[in-house]
Scaffold this motif. Sequence first.
Motif, short mmCIF file in Angstrom:
data_model
loop_
_atom_site.label_atom_id
_atom_site.label_comp_id
_atom_site.label_asym_id
_atom_site.label_seq_id
_atom_site.Cartn_x
_atom_site.Cartn_y
_atom_site.Cartn_z
N SER A 130 0.85 -1.19 0.00
CA SER A 130 0.00 0.00 0.00
C SER A 130 0.88 1.23 0.00
N LEU A 131 0.27 2.36 -0.34
CA LEU A 131 0.99 3.63 -0.29
C LEU A 131 0.43 4.45 0.86
N GLN A 132 1.31 4.88 1.74
CA GLN A 132 0.91 5.72 2.87
C GLN A 132 1.70 7.01 2.83
N LEU A 133 0.99 8.12 2.97
CA LEU A 133 1.61 9.44 2.86
C LEU A 133 1.09 10.31 4.00
N ARG A 134 1.97 11.18 4.51
CA ARG A 134 1.61 12.03 5.65
C ARG A 134 2.09 13.46 5.39
N ALA A 135 1.21 14.42 5.61
CA ALA A 135 1.56 15.84 5.50
C ALA A 135 1.39 16.49 6.86
N ALA A 144 8.95 25.14 6.22
CA ALA A 144 9.02 25.22 4.76
C ALA A 144 8.75 23.84 4.18
N PHE A 145 8.51 23.80 2.90
CA PHE A 145 8.20 22.52 2.27
C PHE A 145 9.43 21.61 2.20
N SER A 146 9.21 20.33 2.48
CA SER A 146 10.24 19.31 2.26
C SER A 146 9.54 17.98 2.03
N ALA A 147 10.19 17.10 1.30
CA ALA A 147 9.64 15.78 1.01
C ALA A 147 10.63 14.72 1.45
N HIS A 148 10.13 13.63 1.98
CA HIS A 148 10.98 12.59 2.55
C HIS A 148 10.44 11.21 2.20
N LEU A 156 6.21 16.65 3.84
CA LEU A 156 5.50 15.58 3.15
C LEU A 156 6.35 14.32 3.25
N GLU A 157 5.80 13.28 3.85
CA GLU A 157 6.55 12.03 4.02
C GLU A 157 5.82 10.88 3.36
#
Length: 313
Positions: A39-44, A49-53, A81-82
Motif C-alpha cells: 500500500s501507499l501511505q503518505l503524511r503531511a 518550509a516545504f520538504s519531502a521525505h 511531506l513524508e
Amino acid sequence: MSEAVSVTTGSRIHFGLIGWGPEHPRQFGGVGVMIEPPSLQLRASAAPAFSAHGPLAERATAIVKRLVRHWQLNALPACRLEVVSASSEHAGLGTGTALALATASALAQFLRRGEASLEELALATGRGLRSAIGAHGFNNGGLIYEDGKAAGDVLGRLQARVTLPSEWRFVLVRTGGPPGLGGDDERRAFELVPTTPLKTSAELRRLAADVIVPAARAKDFQVFASAVADYNHLAGSCFASVQQGDYASAEIADLVGALRNRSVAGVGQSSWGPTVFAIVPDEAAAHELKDSLARERGYETDRVSIASATNGR
C-alpha cells in the motif's frame, strides 16, 4: 492549515485495457482490482518550509509543484511531506497514480481547500489519461470495470465496482524482466500499438460485463479466475507488437503457462509487468503456491508476496 493529515491507499493490479483507436467511441477502458499489501501511505504535517521525505520523495515533490501551479498558489506549502511506504515504481502496480492522488488528497485536506472530487484530483495531477482503474479504486477499492473515455471526459466511465470475498488472495511474483513502461516510454509505445480490432474489444467487454463482474458478485471463484486469465491474455495480445509477444518477457510467458498447467486458473501479467499475479481461493492456497515457487523456480521470498483485495481506505 490543518493538523497532520495521513492518506493510505492500495496498489492496483491491471488485467488489461479494452481498446483504442479512431473507430472506438470510448478509449482504453479496462478491468482491475485494488489490493494490499503493498500500500501507499503518505503524511503531511506542518513545517517552516516545504520538504519531502521517504521513498519517491523526488517524484512527490514534482507532483506538489504541479499542484501549486494548478491551484495557483503563491508558493510551495509550508509542510513536511513524508511517503511512509510505497510499492516499487514501474512494477505494474499503479504506484504513480496512487502517489499522485494521495499527494493531492493530503495537501487539499492540509490546506483546507474543501472536499475535492476524484475528477478534480485526477485533473490536477494529470492522472487517468488512459486507464482509470487506479483512480476509481483510490477511495473505494474493490474490483473495478470502467469502459473508457469519451471525448471531454477526465476519467474513463465507471461501470461496476464489486467488493471481492475477503478470503480470496493474490499471489504477486516480481519477475526478473525489465521494469514496466511509464511516462514518455509508455506514450511512445502507444504511438506504435495498432488500433484494437472491434471484434477483440467486443469480446473483452463481454468477458468484463457478462462474466468477470457477475462472477465476482456471485463469489464464484473458479469462473471469476478463469475469465480473468482469458481476459488478460486477450488484452495482452493487443500489445504483441511492442512487447514482443502476448506477455512482456519470455520469463512471464513461461511462468503464466506453468501456473495454468498446474491448474492455477486466474493468472496473468499486471499492466506492462514485470509483476505476475495468480488468484487463489484462500490463504492456505496462497502459501502453498508461494512455497512451491520457491522450491521449483528458485524465487526468493522478497520476489513473491501475498495480497488481499482492498475495499475502501
